[in-house]
Design a protein around this motif. Structure first.
Motif, PDB file in Angstrom:
ATOM      1  N   PRO A  67      16.335  58.752 -43.099  1.00 29.15           N
ATOM      2  CA  PRO A  67      15.782  58.454 -41.776  1.00 29.15           C
ATOM      3  C   PRO A  67      14.261  58.408 -41.791  1.00 29.15           C
ATOM      4  O   PRO A  67      13.626  59.210 -42.453  1.00 29.15           O
ATOM      5  CB  PRO A  67      16.286  59.612 -40.919  1.00 29.15           C
ATOM      6  CG  PRO A  67      16.495  60.735 -41.884  1.00 29.15           C
ATOM      7  CD  PRO A  67      16.921  60.102 -43.162  1.00 29.15           C
ATOM      8  N   LYS A  68      13.693  57.427 -41.086  1.00 26.39           N
ATOM      9  CA  LYS A  68      12.251  57.260 -41.064  1.00 26.39           C
ATOM     10  C   LYS A  68      11.611  58.261 -40.105  1.00 26.39           C
ATOM     11  O   LYS A  68      12.221  58.660 -39.111  1.00 26.39           O
ATOM     12  CB  LYS A  68      11.890  55.839 -40.635  1.00 26.39           C
ATOM     13  CG  LYS A  68      12.461  54.756 -41.550  1.00 26.39           C
ATOM     14  CD  LYS A  68      12.046  53.379 -41.085  1.00 26.39           C
ATOM     15  CE  LYS A  68      12.809  52.292 -41.842  1.00 26.39           C
ATOM     16  NZ  LYS A  68      12.559  52.333 -43.288  1.00 26.39           N
ATOM     17  N   PRO A  69      10.391  58.676 -40.382  1.00 29.70           N
ATOM     18  CA  PRO A  69       9.723  59.624 -39.478  1.00 29.70           C
ATOM     19  C   PRO A  69       9.470  59.008 -38.107  1.00 29.70           C
ATOM     20  O   PRO A  69       9.187  57.811 -37.991  1.00 29.70           O
ATOM     21  CB  PRO A  69       8.414  59.952 -40.198  1.00 29.70           C
ATOM     22  CG  PRO A  69       8.184  58.804 -41.136  1.00 29.70           C
ATOM     23  CD  PRO A  69       9.544  58.327 -41.538  1.00 29.70           C
ATOM     24  N   ARG A  70       9.547  59.832 -37.093  1.00 22.19           N
ATOM     25  CA  ARG A  70       9.283  59.392 -35.720  1.00 22.19           C
ATOM     26  C   ARG A  70       7.776  59.273 -35.524  1.00 22.19           C
ATOM     27  O   ARG A  70       7.011  60.191 -35.839  1.00 22.19           O
ATOM     28  CB  ARG A  70       9.863  60.408 -34.737  1.00 22.19           C
ATOM     29  CG  ARG A  70       9.816  60.001 -33.273  1.00 22.19           C
ATOM     30  CD  ARG A  70      10.860  58.981 -32.937  1.00 22.19           C
ATOM     31  NE  ARG A  70      10.857  58.668 -31.503  1.00 22.19           N
ATOM     32  CZ  ARG A  70      11.631  57.715 -30.972  1.00 22.19           C
ATOM     33  NH1 ARG A  70      12.447  57.007 -31.733  1.00 22.19           N
ATOM     34  NH2 ARG A  70      11.592  57.473 -29.674  1.00 22.19           N
ATOM     35  N   THR A  71       7.340  58.156 -35.006  1.00 24.87           N
ATOM     36  CA  THR A  71       5.918  57.935 -34.766  1.00 24.87           C
ATOM     37  C   THR A  71       5.480  58.645 -33.491  1.00 24.87           C
ATOM     38  O   THR A  71       6.124  58.516 -32.450  1.00 24.87           O
ATOM     39  CB  THR A  71       5.628  56.434 -34.643  1.00 24.87           C
ATOM     40  OG1 THR A  71       5.892  55.807 -35.906  1.00 24.87           O
ATOM     41  CG2 THR A  71       4.184  56.171 -34.267  1.00 24.87           C
ATOM     42  N   GLY A  72       4.384  59.384 -33.565  1.00 23.71           N
ATOM     43  CA  GLY A  72       3.807  60.022 -32.395  1.00 23.71           C
ATOM     44  C   GLY A  72       3.960  61.526 -32.343  1.00 23.71           C
ATOM     45  O   GLY A  72       3.332  62.171 -31.511  1.00 23.71           O
ATOM     46  N   LEU A  73       4.786  62.096 -33.225  1.00 22.09           N
ATOM     47  CA  LEU A  73       4.900  63.554 -33.232  1.00 22.09           C
ATOM     48  C   LEU A  73       3.600  64.204 -33.687  1.00 22.09           C
ATOM     49  O   LEU A  73       3.191  65.227 -33.163  1.00 22.09           O
ATOM     50  CB  LEU A  73       6.057  63.993 -34.128  1.00 22.09           C
ATOM     51  CG  LEU A  73       7.456  63.829 -33.545  1.00 22.09           C
ATOM     52  CD1 LEU A  73       8.500  64.189 -34.582  1.00 22.09           C
ATOM     53  CD2 LEU A  73       7.631  64.694 -32.301  1.00 22.09           C
ATOM     54  N   VAL A  74       2.965  63.618 -34.680  1.00 17.47           N
ATOM     55  CA  VAL A  74       1.659  64.109 -35.132  1.00 17.47           C
ATOM     56  C   VAL A  74       0.859  62.918 -35.649  1.00 17.47           C
ATOM     57  O   VAL A  74       1.360  62.114 -36.432  1.00 17.47           O
ATOM     58  CB  VAL A  74       1.794  65.221 -36.193  1.00 17.47           C
ATOM     59  CG1 VAL A  74       2.577  64.749 -37.412  1.00 17.47           C
ATOM     60  CG2 VAL A  74       0.446  65.772 -36.610  1.00 17.47           C
ATOM     61  N   LEU A  75      -0.372  62.782 -35.156  1.00 15.03           N
ATOM     62  CA  LEU A  75      -1.293  61.713 -35.548  1.00 15.03           C
ATOM     63  C   LEU A  75      -2.458  62.326 -36.316  1.00 15.03           C
ATOM     64  O   LEU A  75      -2.671  63.535 -36.286  1.00 15.03           O
ATOM     65  CB  LEU A  75      -1.818  60.964 -34.321  1.00 15.03           C
ATOM     66  CG  LEU A  75      -0.882  60.069 -33.510  1.00 15.03           C
ATOM     67  CD1 LEU A  75       0.203  60.857 -32.795  1.00 15.03           C
ATOM     68  CD2 LEU A  75      -1.685  59.270 -32.480  1.00 15.03           C
ATOM     69  N   ARG A  76      -3.210  61.473 -36.962  1.00 12.22           N
ATOM     70  CA  ARG A  76      -4.382  61.917 -37.725  1.00 12.22           C
ATOM     71  C   ARG A  76      -5.562  61.030 -37.363  1.00 12.22           C
ATOM     72  O   ARG A  76      -5.472  59.807 -37.448  1.00 12.22           O
ATOM     73  CB  ARG A  76      -4.105  61.827 -39.223  1.00 12.22           C
ATOM     74  CG  ARG A  76      -5.301  62.088 -40.112  1.00 12.22           C
ATOM     75  CD  ARG A  76      -4.929  61.941 -41.594  1.00 12.22           C
ATOM     76  NE  ARG A  76      -6.057  62.215 -42.442  1.00 12.22           N
ATOM     77  CZ  ARG A  76      -6.778  61.294 -43.095  1.00 12.22           C
ATOM     78  NH1 ARG A  76      -6.447  60.011 -42.992  1.00 12.22           N
ATOM     79  NH2 ARG A  76      -7.803  61.625 -43.853  1.00 12.22           N
TER      80      ARG A  76
END
Length: 444
Positions: free
Chosen positions: A430-439
């Motif tokens: 499964p691909k990581p969910r976008t928006g849980l942690v940004l840099r």
């Protein structure tokens, strides 16, 4: 040879960083799938779920001001407290769980290494269009808005044991359940001893890019840009490293900056084997009747009454095999003429590479049988969903080409030989969910 002006990590490095996270309670409403899995209707659905959905940042629109719009949106959300940086740099434990799914890994700043260093291995080539798009977005926002996905053979080592211990015993920093039934949880590792143990375990490892080749290529391009600007600004005389006060270390190499790292999820594939799914093709303007007529001179063609029957036959077929459809009926292509295939395939490629279904598609079926070039303009990509591919084929007067997924062993074997599978050959999950942690570079 690596560029001597660029920092060269001495192994696989995953550095702590100050994650930027949404302050909104229901994180499911402000997060999204990766940018390349979102079509126009999905963008509308995500924005309907919440006006501050991260899709505003990763897919900011179509006009020429879109990258500046993403930058201004990011600044506004930070200014108004919609997003906020964590106080302490951390490497984050990330868990995805749901029906038939359990994946845990580490999110951090991965030290950038070129392919020649054999630390981070690509297995796909990249196309200039997506790299230019992501580069413009990353350059303008000065942020990594979503992590790439890396796999490594951790063999249940120290890093994996720590990941599992954290997930089993500590309350999560953030949690969300998305509409697909997957629960996402995030923890922060900030303890210096634990971070040191992670670093010691990972240094000797090697990682494979599972998802995010275009973003990783963007990381490397942005790194080269920054170092070229630094060298132009300081001149060659500042690279002697005499005092380390001019942007260099005492060894003479540039001090690492935020552009020398990229946001990444790193997963131990031995403890959490990935799910490899198919990526289908649609060739607009190639009617199914024409595709079949041209294929008959080189392939065995088997008619199936409906898509479900055809997909079952495809799963059981000997590779290379493809299922063609543009509506109700489907047609399975099997057993290509070996002489024609051999003549079409590049002689300088390994036998493993030449046997891949995506290799035969891009080198033989598309150009030799159908007279089409395998590029972004000619071939449309549909991830995972055969029904969606068939609908698109019907709407575009074209043909859907449905494939079986490659095997993980095939991908690893090709990458280990420093080869690249054809574009859009793999979809790891499964691909990581976008928006849980940004840099963002400002807080790194």
């Amino acid at each position: 040879m690596a560029n001597p002006e660029l920092p060269v990590p001495d192994g696989l490095v995953l550095r702590p960083f100050r994650g930027v996270r949404f302050t909104i309670d229901d994180l499911a409403k402000v997060t999204s799938p990766p940018y390349d899995l979102i079509d126009e209707s999905a963008v509308r659905d995500l924005l309907d779920s919440h006006p501050n959905n991260v899709v505003r940042l990763i897919l900011p629109g179509a006009d020429h001001h879109r990258y500046a719009q993403a930058r201004e949106t990011l600044r506004a959300w930070l200014s108004h407290g919609v997003l906020a940086p964590d106080e302490t740099p951390a490497v984050y434990v990330y868990e995805q769980s749901g029906p038939g799914i359990l994946q845990r890994g580490l999110i951090g700043d991965v030290g950038l290494a070129g392919p020649e260093q054999q630390v981070i291995l690509p297995h796909e080539d990249v196309m200039p269009g997506p790299v230019a798009d992501r580069l413009a977005l990353m350059r303008t926002t000065e942020a990594n808005l979503e992590p790439i996905f890396l796999l490594y053979d951790g063999d249940g080592g120290t890093a994996t044991l720590l990941v599992d211990r954290v997930a089993a015993s500590r309350p999560p920093l953030a949690e969300a359940q998305t509409r697909d039934g997957v629960r996402h949880r995030l923890w922060a590792i900030t303890d210096p001893d634990e971070l040191t143990a992670l670093d010691a375990d990972l240094r000797a490892r090697q990682a494979l890019i599972a998802d995010g080749h275009h973003r990783y290529a963007t990381y490397l391009t942005l790194q080269r840009e920054h170092h070229a600007l630094r060298q132009e600004h300081h001149g060659t005389g500042t690279m002697d490293g005499t005092d380390g006060t001019d942007g260099t270390s005492t060894t003479g190499r540039p001090k690492p900056g935020p552009w020398d790292f990229g946001l990444a999820l790193l997963v131990d594939s031995t403890s959490y084997p990935p799910n490899l799914k198919a990526i289908h093709r649609v060739i607009p303007g190639l009617p199914l009747e024409e595709a079949l007529m041209r294929a008959e001179g080189a392939w065995q063609v088997h008619r199936h009454a409906d898509l479900a029957e055809g997909l079952t036959a495809l799963r059981n077929a000997t590779e290379p095999a493809y299922l063609l459809s543009a509506g109700t009926q489907s047609y399975l292509l099997t057993d290509p003429d070996p002489g024609q295939v051999e003549q079409a395939m590049p002689a300088n490629r390994s036998a493993r590479w030449r046997a891949l279904n995506t290799s035969v598609l891009s080198e033989f079926l598309l150009p030799k049988v159908w007279g089409r070039v395998d590029d972004e303009q000619t071939v449309r990509i549909v991830h995972h969903d055969p029904e969606a591919a068939v609908r698109l084929a019907s709407e575009s007067g074209g043909t859907a080409v449905l494939l079986n997924p490659l095997t993980v062993d095939d991908v690893l074997a090709v990458a280990a030989q420093e080869e690249r599978v054809p574009r859009k050959s793999t979809s790891f999950g499964p691909k990581p969910r976008t928006g849980l942690v940004l840099r963002t570079f400002a807080f790194d």
